[in-house]
Design an enzyme around this catalytic site. Sequence first.
Site, mmCIF file in Angstrom:
data_model
loop_
_atom_site.group_PDB
_atom_site.id
_atom_site.type_symbol
_atom_site.label_atom_id
_atom_site.label_comp_id
_atom_site.label_asym_id
_atom_site.label_seq_id
_atom_site.Cartn_x
_atom_site.Cartn_y
_atom_site.Cartn_z
ATOM 1 N N GLN A 54 70.542 41.396 64.947
ATOM 2 C CA GLN A 54 69.556 40.548 65.613
ATOM 3 C C GLN A 54 70.225 39.799 66.758
ATOM 4 O O GLN A 54 71.258 39.167 66.577
ATOM 5 C CB GLN A 54 68.956 39.553 64.626
ATOM 6 C CG GLN A 54 67.816 38.732 65.222
ATOM 7 C CD GLN A 54 67.210 37.782 64.201
ATOM 8 O OE1 GLN A 54 67.675 36.660 64.058
ATOM 9 N NE2 GLN A 54 66.190 38.245 63.493
ATOM 10 N N CYS A 84 63.313 31.846 65.740
ATOM 11 C CA CYS A 84 64.145 30.732 65.275
ATOM 12 C C CYS A 84 63.609 29.422 65.839
ATOM 13 O O CYS A 84 63.453 29.282 67.061
ATOM 14 C CB CYS A 84 65.590 30.943 65.705
ATOM 15 S SG CYS A 84 66.691 29.618 65.141
ATOM 16 N N ASN A 187 56.129 37.802 56.705
ATOM 17 C CA ASN A 187 57.245 36.925 56.342
ATOM 18 C C ASN A 187 56.730 35.492 56.188
ATOM 19 O O ASN A 187 55.806 35.087 56.869
ATOM 20 C CB ASN A 187 58.316 37.005 57.447
ATOM 21 C CG ASN A 187 59.484 36.064 57.220
ATOM 22 O OD1 ASN A 187 59.791 35.247 58.078
ATOM 23 N ND2 ASN A 187 60.150 36.171 56.091
ATOM 24 N N ARG A 212 64.378 32.678 52.567
ATOM 25 C CA ARG A 212 64.973 31.624 51.751
ATOM 26 C C ARG A 212 64.895 31.901 50.249
ATOM 27 O O ARG A 212 65.748 31.435 49.491
ATOM 28 C CB ARG A 212 64.293 30.294 52.081
ATOM 29 C CG ARG A 212 64.635 29.754 53.477
ATOM 30 C CD ARG A 212 63.755 28.561 53.844
ATOM 31 N NE ARG A 212 62.358 28.942 53.990
ATOM 32 C CZ ARG A 212 61.334 28.091 53.939
ATOM 33 N NH1 ARG A 212 61.562 26.813 53.705
ATOM 34 N NH2 ARG A 212 60.102 28.516 54.103
#
Length: 325
Positions: A54, A84, A187, A212
């Site tokens: 990535q 992000c 996601n 997570r």
Amino acid sequence: MAGVTDRPFRQLCKKLGAGYAVSEMAASNPKLWDSVKTSRRLNHDGEIAPISVQIAGADPAMMAEAAVFNANKGARIIDINMGCPVKKVCNVASGSALLRHEDLIARILDAVVSACAPLGVPVTLKTRTGWDRESRNALRVAKLAENAGIAALTLHGRTRADLYTGEAEYDTIRAVKAELTIPVIANGDIDSPEKAKHVLDYTGADAVMIGRAAQGRPWIFREIDHYLRTGESLAPPSHGEMRELLLEHLDDHYRFYGEHTGVRTARKHIGWYLDGLPGADSFCARMNLIDNTRDQWRAVSDWFDTLSRDAMPHRAPVAEALMAA
């Protein structure tokens, strides 16, 4: 997941059922490629295929150069990060900050896909639903991605402004999936086999991506895979299996990072594995004071041995008398 999904952790997740794992986000700036941090993030020696790297950045030419650089180092998939939400990434117009600049998104996608096409390396995109809830533009970004030749899209069900607070929403993912022909990966807040099935059924997505929820629980991938295939739940790992998995993880972690960094970066993983187990808080407080890998590994091993002994059922007095007789 920067600082988490390093090579040792990706390897373990793949062994435990993950079909795919993406590297930690790597900077596209060539000046950083030789730094210790980036060199580690781009280390894929012995990694289970497929290798996906990535990249993050805001300059189309630099992103294209980074994609080719990583493809030449063994990456077989390039993933572009536009999701992000952390300040230090968004402050340099990278990650989810790009969601405010659709024209720049288009130029980055075109540049990276064009650079990777001659190498036969597909390009994927990870993004969010928008900058904030008043400006969700995931569908427009998804269309830009499909038109540019992006091979698959991963969509997190939060805006940048949401960070990781509240609950992920799946209506946007559902709407995007209905409009695209390329695979869409859902996601956000997927933390159990049952939740994975619900999200797949509701959104129509082609796959789910776990973040997570895998911290300290890498076996979640085999649990989800088994549930989706059979409709049945796997039994959780025993304390003995957890011990072996964690010690294996620590061995690989120490080899990857070395003594000084390894003992420090392992602490968060140990804490995640042990979270919720009896006596874990007091043990972790002591363990965090250990400053060498040998003693840290031994402390974890001994703690699990004690946990297993404490969990053994005691024999009833009558049974003991019969055995003595």
